[in-house]
Enzyme design. Structure first.
Site, short mmCIF file in Angstrom:
data_model
loop_
_atom_site.label_atom_id
_atom_site.label_comp_id
_atom_site.label_asym_id
_atom_site.label_seq_id
_atom_site.Cartn_x
_atom_site.Cartn_y
_atom_site.Cartn_z
N ASP A 58 0.81 -1.21 0.00
CA ASP A 58 0.00 0.00 0.00
C ASP A 58 0.85 1.26 0.00
OD1 ASP A 58 -2.67 1.32 0.31
OD2 ASP A 58 -1.80 1.97 2.20
N LEU A 89 -7.24 6.27 2.90
CA LEU A 89 -7.47 7.26 1.85
C LEU A 89 -6.30 7.38 0.89
CD1 LEU A 89 -9.10 10.09 4.00
CD2 LEU A 89 -10.25 8.49 2.47
N ARG A 90 -5.26 6.55 1.09
CA ARG A 90 -4.11 6.66 0.21
C ARG A 90 -4.46 6.32 -1.23
NH1 ARG A 90 -0.49 3.99 3.21
NH2 ARG A 90 0.25 5.87 4.25
N GLY A 91 -5.43 5.42 -1.42
CA GLY A 91 -5.83 5.04 -2.77
C GLY A 91 -6.40 6.23 -3.53
#
Length: 334
Positions: free
Chosen positions: A191, A272-274
């Site tokens: 991720d 929320l990194r996506g």
């Protein structure tokens, strides 16, 4: 020193090449993880891209590739202030590298001979303002990978040990490659990479023949081959530089933000990194293509590389992660 294989001459592997170009437009996207078969041009691509990029101006003698005397760390020896150009650095991180070799450590020789406590920079200092390449990243020790990803995200290397308190810039694009048959990265590490692409050996006979033809031509007469492809590399370089300048002006509508959030929710992406990576990558693609605003076309193009490595495993779904992403894109954008 022999020049790398030209970036524009690499046959196929479009997703890998696009991911690397977009990180050159906006290094803030994060690293690139390339998983796939051996001999598919992974290391060739990163070295070719770095050679394609314009040189960087550095303070002569700086161990951290400082751009000026003001950027030179306080702990480093003073330098005369001469500026010169060097190629964009590409530093290899070997699997057996110790933590001291990576982050830097006490300069033992100087301590013994002069009685001075001094810092000996590591690979992260040399990679500043360039690329750090790790082959077989899935075999690297977890604590080293954790350290690298933390530094890659913060842009600063901090060492607090052996009586040393050292900080220096370490802004680089992390590129990792590996063969999934030899082991997988932990999900939390996956991720942390900005983009992920899968590469496969081509099965199309004409494409394989073209790979052989170009490699043989390069090995037989490198200069003639470079002369032939340098104009194409120059076009990509100019396009990257133009995109860097245009990037701050690329508009993002509320509808685009809603699409990012809805797509990640549909995929079950944690955190929320996506969304942030998807948006940043789409903006870089828009800038590279000369578009003034991010659209669903840009998001559709980059969604697999920005999101496929962030999915939870679904034992009931045999489709690959990229297929699952595109299926969600079609559902959300319908």
């Amino acid at each position: 020193m022999r020049q790398p294989f030209p970036f524009s001459a690499i046959v196929g592997q479009e997703a890998m090449k696009q991911a690397m170009v977009l990180t050159a437009v906006d290094p803030g996207i994060g690293g690139v993880l390339v998983f796939g078969d051996r001999g598919t041009g992974k290391s060739t691509a990163v070295r070719a891209l770095a050679a394609l990029l314009p040189p960087i101006s550095v303070l002569a003698g700086s161990s951290t590739n400082a751009a000026s005397a003001e950027d030179q760390p306080d702990w480093a020896d003073p330098l005369p202030g001469d500026i010169h150009d060097i190629p964009t650095p590409v530093i290899d991180l070997p699997l057996g590298a110790s933590e001291d070799r990576v982050v830097g450590a006490l300069d033992i020789e100087r301590a013994l001979t002069r009685g001075e406590k001094a810092f000996e920079p590591g690979l992260l200092a040399r990679a500043n303002r360039g690329y750090l390449y790790i082959d077989e990243v899935n075999l690297l020790e977890d604590h080293i990978v954790d350290l690298l990803l933390d530094v890659a995200q913060s842009g600063e290397n901090v060492i607090e040990r052996e009586g040393l308190s050292i900080r220096h810039d370490a802004r680089f694009v992390l590129v990792g490659s590996g063969n999934p048959e030899e082991g997988e990265l932990r999900p939390q590490l996956l991720d942390r990479f900005g983009l992920s692409v899968e590469v496969r050996s081509p099965t199309d006979i004409p494409e394989r023949v073209e790979v052989i033809r170009r490699r043989a031509a390069f090995d037989t007469n490198p200069q003639a081959f470079l002369d032939k492809w340098n104009p194409e590399d120059a076009k990509i370089r100019d396009q990257i530089l133009t995109a860097r300048a245009a990037l701050p002006k690329v508009a993002t509508s509320d509808k685009t933000l809603h699409d990012c959030a809805e797509l990640c929710v549909a995929l079950g992406s944690d955190g929320l990194r996506g969304e942030l990576t998807l948006l940043r990558t789409a903006r870089a693609l828009a800038a590279y293509q000369g578009d003034a605003e991010v659209t669903r076309t840009h998001m559709r193009a980059v969604a697999p590389m920005a999101l496929s490595h962030r999915l939870r495993r679904d034992p009931l779904d045999e489709a690959g992660s990229s297929t699952r992403v595109m299926r969600a894109v079609e559902d959300v954008f319908a």
